[in-house]
Design a protein around this motif. Structure first.
Motif, PDB file in Angstrom:
ATOM      1  N   MET A  24       5.558 -27.665  22.990  1.00 57.69           N
ATOM      2  CA  MET A  24       6.253 -28.897  23.298  1.00 57.69           C
ATOM      3  C   MET A  24       5.246 -29.897  23.844  1.00 57.69           C
ATOM      4  O   MET A  24       4.238 -29.536  24.444  1.00 57.69           O
ATOM      5  CB  MET A  24       7.342 -28.656  24.336  1.00 57.69           C
ATOM      6  CG  MET A  24       8.423 -27.693  23.889  1.00 57.69           C
ATOM      7  SD  MET A  24       9.679 -27.467  25.153  1.00 57.69           S
ATOM      8  CE  MET A  24      10.453 -29.091  25.127  1.00 57.69           C
ATOM      9  N   GLN A  66      13.737 -28.289  26.933  1.00 56.72           N
ATOM     10  CA  GLN A  66      13.675 -29.751  26.967  1.00 56.72           C
ATOM     11  C   GLN A  66      13.988 -30.286  28.360  1.00 56.72           C
ATOM     12  O   GLN A  66      13.358 -31.248  28.829  1.00 56.72           O
ATOM     13  CB  GLN A  66      14.638 -30.322  25.928  1.00 56.72           C
ATOM     14  CG  GLN A  66      14.200 -30.050  24.488  1.00 56.72           C
ATOM     15  CD  GLN A  66      15.304 -30.326  23.483  1.00 56.72           C
ATOM     16  OE1 GLN A  66      16.427 -30.698  23.854  1.00 56.72           O
ATOM     17  NE2 GLN A  66      15.006 -30.130  22.211  1.00 56.72           N
ATOM     18  N   ARG A 126      11.514 -32.607  30.610  1.00 60.00           N
ATOM     19  CA  ARG A 126      11.938 -33.907  31.158  1.00 60.00           C
ATOM     20  C   ARG A 126      11.772 -33.927  32.668  1.00 60.00           C
ATOM     21  O   ARG A 126      11.335 -34.921  33.250  1.00 60.00           O
ATOM     22  CB  ARG A 126      13.395 -34.197  30.773  1.00 60.00           C
ATOM     23  CG  ARG A 126      13.610 -34.563  29.319  1.00 60.00           C
ATOM     24  CD  ARG A 126      14.974 -35.196  29.103  1.00 60.00           C
ATOM     25  NE  ARG A 126      16.066 -34.295  29.454  1.00 60.00           N
ATOM     26  CZ  ARG A 126      16.664 -33.470  28.589  1.00 60.00           C
ATOM     27  NH1 ARG A 126      16.265 -33.415  27.337  1.00 60.00           N
ATOM     28  NH2 ARG A 126      17.662 -32.702  28.982  1.00 60.00           N
TER      29      ARG A 126
END
Length: 502
Positions: free
Chosen positions: A252, A441, A445
């Protein structure tokens, strides 16, 4: 015996096990001899536990056969396996702590006197004879609940030996043992081997496998990929057999450099008289790898203020020493631990979603000395909406949610405390693939806002996908650290097994 050739004590032919939607084991062939230590190794999900359960009679195969001394064996349940001389010592013990060593060894099979009562003298005599025969240093009259973990494991082994076992299956036998206790266990295993017993040794600890086994069979994705003599086999070669791929993963996006003006933490870890350290910068995700028993969870709990384990941490936050003696103090300093066992240690199963989400942040959500239910609902609702919680109502019982949504509620609880460092222990355990991607995710974040994040996972692929740096633990200390882009599964597994990463 066929054509004058002695059949192996244990033979497995074409063994398969299917569950709905999953093939756990596919066409495995295996043979092992009396007087041998035969290790079974493989990464998570390789099929080791399934094969062990089939051999021990805990599960029935979908296809294939098991032979003992060349004769087909029907192992429909553990009792049938025991009748054929197969005994299993699982990682989780099944002892009765209130009873003595002797009672636990012969539980349900105690010698009886004329009136049908337990013949205590004969029970103790039989127990002592068994312990002496196999040089097991235990007090037959001691209460099992007062024994050390290593001694309790010996009781389990003694119980297996009392069944006149010819095949002894050991499941992660050194996971909670000290080095001295491991050495003692290995001495016992060698004695059992010399007496003609077959020991099937199931372990993640590859150095131990090379030290104690005669041969090793490697499972990968439910299939046996190799059986090798341990003599001449190196740790990197064994790792390569287990991995079977290049170790390249899609990561990622993340800077890995931390957020501007973010907090920094320097952690010194003390355990078993050893000291090691780890630094974590706000804005980055540090993955933490290690085998079963490496000390990852003990370290994580200590960070979160737990004092139930024999380990301690010293934490500096932006150069200032933090004194943390409880989870509440850890939270007050902005350090939040997200437990690996949400059902036992994380969820309040009798409460609704809102109560579970706000449990750690109630002091900040009060109106004066009183709870502010409206504020709790609004803050929890906003946070859970950000985390895309799927639930019929915020008033629904937490137990009605899926595993992935329960984990989102625990993450919401952590975020409502406005953490500076979040320690996530197996954050995606028991959730489906979609929920796993969503949690990854969320963590990315959150890191982008300047929070320092530590992610502990038994899935190396997960660490390679989500982390900026990866630290590796072995025997309750940090032994390696590497940027995620320079890491691969082979390097991490080698370090976690005590090898040197070049």
């Amino acid at each position: 015996m066929m054509d004058g050739v002695q059949a192996p004590l244990l033979t497995v032919k074409g063994l398969s096990k299917r569950f709905p939607g999953v093939v756990a084991l596919a066409g495995v062939d295996l043979s092992a001899d009396a007087g041998e230590v035969h290790a079974l190794v493989g990464a998570n999900g390789a099929g080791k536990s399934t094969l062990m359960n089939l051999i021990s009679g805990a599960q029935s195969p979908s296809d294939g056969e098991i032979f003992i001394d060349g004769k087909a064996a029907r192992l429909g349940d553990p009792a049938a396996a025991q009748d054929l001389g197969i005994a299993t010592v699982y990682q989780e013990f099944s002892l009765v702590p209130q009873l003595s060593v002797a009672r636990n060894i012969f539980l349900g099979r105690e010698p009886k006197g004329a009136l049908g009562l337990i013949d205590r003298n004969r029970l103790l005599a039989d127990t002592r004879a068994l312990l002496d025969r196999f040089s097991l240093k235990l007090n037959a009259e001691a209460e099992v609940g007062g024994l050390s973990v290593a001694e309790q494991q010996l009781v389990e082994i003694a119980r297996a030996l009392s069944l006149r076992a010819r095949i002894l299956v050991l499941d992660e036998p050194t996971a909670v043992l000290s080095l001295a206790e491991q050495d003692n266990l290995f001495a016992i295993i060698r004695r059992l081997k010399s007496q003609g017993m077959l020991v099937l040794y199931v372990s993640h600890h590859l150095r131990e496998v090379l030290a104690i086994a005669d041969r090793v069979s490697v499972l990968r994705d439910g299939r046996k990929v190799a059986t090798r003599d341990v003599k001449g086999l190196t740790l990197p070669e064994l790792v390569e057999l287990m991995i079977g791929r290049s170790g390249a993963y899609t990561r990622m996006a993340g800077s890995g450099d931390g957020a501007m003006d973010a907090s920094s933490f320097r952690i010194t870890y003390h355990a078993d008289g050893k000291e090691s350290g780890l630094a974590v910068q706000g804005g980055e995700i540090v993955g933490l790898a290690g085998l079963v028993g490496s000390g990852r969870t003990t370290f994580a709990r200590a960070l979160g203020g737990s004092r139930r384990d024999s380990a301690a941490v010293e934490i500096e936050h932006d150069g200032r020493r933090l004194d943390i003696a409880s989870p509440a103090e850890a939270i007050s300093h902005g350090i939040v631990y997200l437990t690996e066992d949400r059902k036992r240690d994380g969820l309040f199963s009798g409460l609704d979603i809102i109560a579970n989400a706000t449990a750690a942040a109630l002091p900040a959500l009060r109106r004066g000395p009183f709870r502010d239910a409206r504020q709790e609902r609004k803050r929890a609702g906003d946070m859970l909406e950000r985390l895309q919680l799927v639930a019929a109502s915020l008033d629904a019982p937490i137990v009605k949610l899926s595993g992935g949504n329960q984990q989102k509620v625990l993450i919401a609880r952590a975020l409502l405390t406005a953490p500076k460092m979040l320690v996530c222990d197996e954050p995606t355990r028991g959730v489906d693939v979609g929920a796993k991607a969503e949690i990854h995710q969320m963590l990315r974040r959150l890191a982008s806002t300047g929070v320092a994040i530590i992610v502990i996972s038994s899935e190396i692929e997960e660490l390679l996908a989500v982390a900026d740096r990866i630290g590796v633990m072995h025997q309750r200390r940090f032994v390696a650290e590497m940027p995620a882009e320079a890491a691969d599964e082979a390097k991490i597994l080698l370090a976690a097994s005590g090898g040197t990463v070049g």
